[in-house]
Design a protein around this motif. Structure first.
Motif, PDB file in Angstrom:
ATOM      1  N   LYS A  94      55.834  16.012  36.929  1.00 28.26           N
ATOM      2  CA  LYS A  94      56.801  16.298  37.675  1.00 28.26           C
ATOM      3  C   LYS A  94      56.631  18.001  37.804  1.00 28.26           C
ATOM      4  N   LYS A  95      57.311  18.389  38.884  1.00 32.23           N
ATOM      5  CA  LYS A  95      57.245  19.688  39.485  1.00 32.23           C
ATOM      6  C   LYS A  95      57.685  20.535  38.172  1.00 32.23           C
ATOM      7  N   ASN A  96      57.105  21.941  38.198  1.00 29.91           N
ATOM      8  CA  ASN A  96      57.589  22.760  37.085  1.00 29.91           C
ATOM      9  C   ASN A  96      57.368  22.436  35.804  1.00 29.91           C
ATOM     10  N   GLU A  97      56.381  21.617  35.480  1.00 29.28           N
ATOM     11  CA  GLU A  97      56.157  21.100  34.309  1.00 29.28           C
ATOM     12  C   GLU A  97      54.548  20.815  34.004  1.00 29.28           C
ATOM     13  N   ASN A 115      59.976  23.862  32.662  1.00 27.90           N
ATOM     14  CA  ASN A 115      60.474  24.980  33.199  1.00 27.90           C
ATOM     15  C   ASN A 115      59.574  26.090  33.568  1.00 27.90           C
ATOM     16  N   ILE A 116      58.556  25.788  34.274  1.00 30.20           N
ATOM     17  CA  ILE A 116      57.427  26.837  34.754  1.00 30.20           C
ATOM     18  C   ILE A 116      58.103  27.554  35.527  1.00 30.20           C
ATOM     19  N   GLU A 117      58.366  28.921  35.406  1.00 28.25           N
ATOM     20  CA  GLU A 117      58.977  29.829  36.261  1.00 28.25           C
ATOM     21  C   GLU A 117      58.244  30.093  37.622  1.00 28.25           C
ATOM     22  N   LYS A 118      58.969  29.905  38.728  1.00 24.91           N
ATOM     23  CA  LYS A 118      58.195  30.100  40.209  1.00 24.91           C
ATOM     24  C   LYS A 118      58.544  31.352  40.517  1.00 24.91           C
ATOM     25  N   LYS A 119      57.584  32.270  40.685  1.00 26.17           N
ATOM     26  CA  LYS A 119      57.775  33.719  41.272  1.00 26.17           C
ATOM     27  C   LYS A 119      57.774  33.552  42.787  1.00 26.17           C
TER      28      LYS A 119
END
Length: 125
Positions: A94-97, A115-119
């Protein structure tokens, strides 16, 4: 018997890496043929020294990541930064994982990243 069980729970919790933060940031070069990509940064408190704790593989946003650490030698409970870039190899996620595997005292384990933080994207001149 209950004391052995409690000791095992406490011992297993104490040996997992403590994640401080994990983020990704897209970038693009401003000149022709300078490229673009996504950088990942993982900050973690390591449960063991560099002789006993080794990051084996990292994956995020559907890609296997090339990675390196900011310190070659570290001690137990040090905070280290792990820098990573996408490879061309992919996997289903999944996105952000993501996740990373590590070897600690001869045993391979996995740690999941949610929940990878997107900068904000960086556009270099």
């Amino acid at each position: 018997m209950i004391y052995v069980f409690i000791f095992c729970i406490i011992n297993s919790c104490a040996t997992a890496p403590k994640i401080i933060s994990v983020s990704s940031q897209q970038w693009a070069g401003g000149q022709k043929k300078t490229g673009s990509g996504t950088r990942y940064l993982l900050k973690t408190v390591v449960p063991e020294s560099s002789k006993k704790f080794i990051i084996k593989e990292m994956c995020a946003d559907g890609h296997i990541l090339y990675h390196n650490t900011d310190k070659l030698n570290f001690s137990k409970n040090d905070t280290i930064k792990i820098y990573a870039n996408k490879s061309k190899e992919s996997y289903d996620s999944k996105k952000n994982e993501g996740w990373f595997t590590y070897e600690m005292m001869g045993e391979t384990k996995i740690h999941y990243l949610k929940n990878i933080e997107k900068k904000d994207r960086i556009n270099y001149p």
